[in-house]
Design a protein around this motif. Structure first.
Motif, PDB file in Angstrom:
ATOM      1  N   LEU A  22      23.134  39.402 -49.802  1.00 55.37           N
ATOM      2  CA  LEU A  22      22.608  39.429 -48.898  1.00 55.37           C
ATOM      3  C   LEU A  22      23.891  39.623 -47.740  1.00 55.37           C
ATOM      4  O   LEU A  22      24.203  38.620 -47.736  1.00 55.37           O
ATOM      5  CB  LEU A  22      21.523  38.975 -47.990  1.00 55.37           C
ATOM      6  CG  LEU A  22      20.732  38.810 -49.219  1.00 55.37           C
ATOM      7  CD1 LEU A  22      19.267  38.004 -48.654  1.00 55.37           C
ATOM      8  CD2 LEU A  22      19.548  40.431 -48.825  1.00 55.37           C
ATOM      9  N   CYS A  24      25.665  38.466 -44.641  1.00 55.21           N
ATOM     10  CA  CYS A  24      24.970  37.296 -43.504  1.00 55.21           C
ATOM     11  C   CYS A  24      26.246  36.875 -42.888  1.00 55.21           C
ATOM     12  O   CYS A  24      26.974  37.108 -42.540  1.00 55.21           O
ATOM     13  CB  CYS A  24      24.868  36.107 -44.228  1.00 55.21           C
ATOM     14  SG  CYS A  24      22.959  36.031 -45.176  1.00 55.21           S
ATOM     15  N   TRP A  39      22.746  34.136 -40.847  1.00 53.69           N
ATOM     16  CA  TRP A  39      21.669  34.480 -40.108  1.00 53.69           C
ATOM     17  C   TRP A  39      21.538  35.868 -41.181  1.00 53.69           C
ATOM     18  O   TRP A  39      22.349  37.301 -41.581  1.00 53.69           O
ATOM     19  CB  TRP A  39      22.110  34.975 -39.159  1.00 53.69           C
ATOM     20  CG  TRP A  39      21.162  35.780 -38.438  1.00 53.69           C
ATOM     21  CD1 TRP A  39      20.242  36.257 -37.755  1.00 53.69           C
ATOM     22  CD2 TRP A  39      22.285  37.553 -37.854  1.00 53.69           C
ATOM     23  NE1 TRP A  39      19.294  37.519 -37.682  1.00 53.69           N
ATOM     24  CE2 TRP A  39      20.773  38.356 -37.529  1.00 53.69           C
ATOM     25  CE3 TRP A  39      22.955  38.058 -37.073  1.00 53.69           C
ATOM     26  CZ2 TRP A  39      20.479  39.609 -36.468  1.00 53.69           C
ATOM     27  CZ3 TRP A  39      22.669  39.325 -36.737  1.00 53.69           C
ATOM     28  CH2 TRP A  39      21.643  40.307 -37.098  1.00 53.69           C
ATOM     29  N   ASP A  40      20.589  35.807 -41.580  1.00 54.89           N
ATOM     30  CA  ASP A  40      20.574  37.351 -42.250  1.00 54.89           C
ATOM     31  C   ASP A  40      20.730  38.854 -41.487  1.00 54.89           C
ATOM     32  O   ASP A  40      19.951  39.473 -40.959  1.00 54.89           O
ATOM     33  CB  ASP A  40      18.874  37.477 -43.176  1.00 54.89           C
ATOM     34  CG  ASP A  40      18.881  38.897 -43.518  1.00 54.89           C
ATOM     35  OD1 ASP A  40      19.755  39.986 -44.551  1.00 54.89           O
ATOM     36  OD2 ASP A  40      17.772  38.516 -44.840  1.00 54.89           O
ATOM     37  N   GLN A  41      21.490  39.892 -41.950  1.00 56.71           N
ATOM     38  CA  GLN A  41      22.012  40.840 -40.776  1.00 56.71           C
ATOM     39  C   GLN A  41      21.184  41.886 -41.271  1.00 56.71           C
ATOM     40  O   GLN A  41      20.959  42.944 -41.302  1.00 56.71           O
ATOM     41  CB  GLN A  41      23.356  41.437 -40.852  1.00 56.71           C
ATOM     42  CG  GLN A  41      23.782  40.300 -40.640  1.00 56.71           C
ATOM     43  CD  GLN A  41      25.265  40.653 -40.800  1.00 56.71           C
ATOM     44  OE1 GLN A  41      25.848  40.691 -41.219  1.00 56.71           O
ATOM     45  NE2 GLN A  41      26.828  40.795 -39.211  1.00 56.71           N
ATOM     46  N   GLN A  42      19.592  41.909 -42.486  1.00 56.10           N
ATOM     47  CA  GLN A  42      19.248  42.495 -42.439  1.00 56.10           C
ATOM     48  C   GLN A  42      17.813  42.826 -41.696  1.00 56.10           C
ATOM     49  O   GLN A  42      17.533  43.870 -42.028  1.00 56.10           O
ATOM     50  CB  GLN A  42      18.478  42.475 -44.197  1.00 56.10           C
ATOM     51  CG  GLN A  42      19.559  43.047 -45.088  1.00 56.10           C
ATOM     52  CD  GLN A  42      19.336  43.336 -46.382  1.00 56.10           C
ATOM     53  OE1 GLN A  42      18.688  42.186 -47.114  1.00 56.10           O
ATOM     54  NE2 GLN A  42      20.153  43.570 -47.124  1.00 56.10           N
ATOM     55  N   GLN A  44      15.164  40.931 -41.510  1.00 58.43           N
ATOM     56  CA  GLN A  44      14.107  40.926 -42.330  1.00 58.43           C
ATOM     57  C   GLN A  44      13.727  38.795 -41.372  1.00 58.43           C
ATOM     58  O   GLN A  44      14.439  38.731 -40.833  1.00 58.43           O
ATOM     59  CB  GLN A  44      14.121  40.109 -43.499  1.00 58.43           C
ATOM     60  CG  GLN A  44      14.502  41.413 -44.432  1.00 58.43           C
ATOM     61  CD  GLN A  44      14.339  40.747 -46.476  1.00 58.43           C
ATOM     62  OE1 GLN A  44      14.513  40.417 -46.141  1.00 58.43           O
ATOM     63  NE2 GLN A  44      15.478  41.875 -46.270  1.00 58.43           N
ATOM     64  N   ARG A  61      15.315  35.976 -40.017  1.00 60.03           N
ATOM     65  CA  ARG A  61      15.282  34.580 -41.448  1.00 60.03           C
ATOM     66  C   ARG A  61      17.431  34.487 -41.282  1.00 60.03           C
ATOM     67  O   ARG A  61      18.100  34.566 -41.063  1.00 60.03           O
ATOM     68  CB  ARG A  61      15.687  35.521 -42.686  1.00 60.03           C
ATOM     69  CG  ARG A  61      15.703  34.845 -44.140  1.00 60.03           C
ATOM     70  CD  ARG A  61      14.857  35.197 -45.181  1.00 60.03           C
ATOM     71  NE  ARG A  61      16.207  36.007 -45.489  1.00 60.03           N
ATOM     72  CZ  ARG A  61      15.790  37.260 -46.529  1.00 60.03           C
ATOM     73  NH1 ARG A  61      14.592  36.713 -47.225  1.00 60.03           N
ATOM     74  NH2 ARG A  61      16.693  37.986 -47.116  1.00 60.03           N
ATOM     75  N   THR A  62      17.053  32.821 -41.919  1.00 56.80           N
ATOM     76  CA  THR A  62      18.695  32.105 -41.543  1.00 56.80           C
ATOM     77  C   THR A  62      18.557  31.652 -42.975  1.00 56.80           C
ATOM     78  O   THR A  62      17.489  30.913 -43.722  1.00 56.80           O
ATOM     79  CB  THR A  62      18.726  31.164 -40.085  1.00 56.80           C
ATOM     80  OG1 THR A  62      17.923  30.038 -40.746  1.00 56.80           O
ATOM     81  CG2 THR A  62      18.587  32.076 -38.947  1.00 56.80           C
TER      82      THR A  62
END
Length: 89
Positions: A22, A24, A39-42, A44, A61-62
């Motif tokens: 992912l 991030c 930090w999830d750049q998608q 979600q 989401r982290t």
């Protein structure tokens, strides 16, 4: 245990790293552990539980990821890109 150069570690802030496939972004550095907060750049979103376990708002989401492997002898293999930053003192 290897030592991490704290000054070079600060250079990771706001960089994009791949964690578990992912993309991030590094949003915080925990120098004491040392660890990175990603930090999830998608974008979600997950449901954040409060202190009682009840559902709260949806938040990005982290992940908090240790900078070193379990033995503290090398960089975390889950973040292979870190090898290119020469972080070890």
């Amino acid at each position: 245990m290897v030592r991490v150069n704290a000054q070079k570690l600060q250079g990771l802030l706001d960089r994009t790293l791949i964690y578990r496939g992912l993309p991030c972004r590094v949003i915080e550095i925990l120098a004491d552990d040392p660890a990175l907060v990603l930090w999830d750049q998608q974008d979600q979103r997950i449901i954040q539980a409060n202190q009682y376990g009840d559902a709260g708002p949806r938040v990005p989401r982290t992940f908090t990821v240790a900078l070193l492997d379990a033995r503290g002898e090398a960089l975390n293999p889950d973040l292979p890109e870190l090898a290119g930053f020469d972080l070890l003192a």
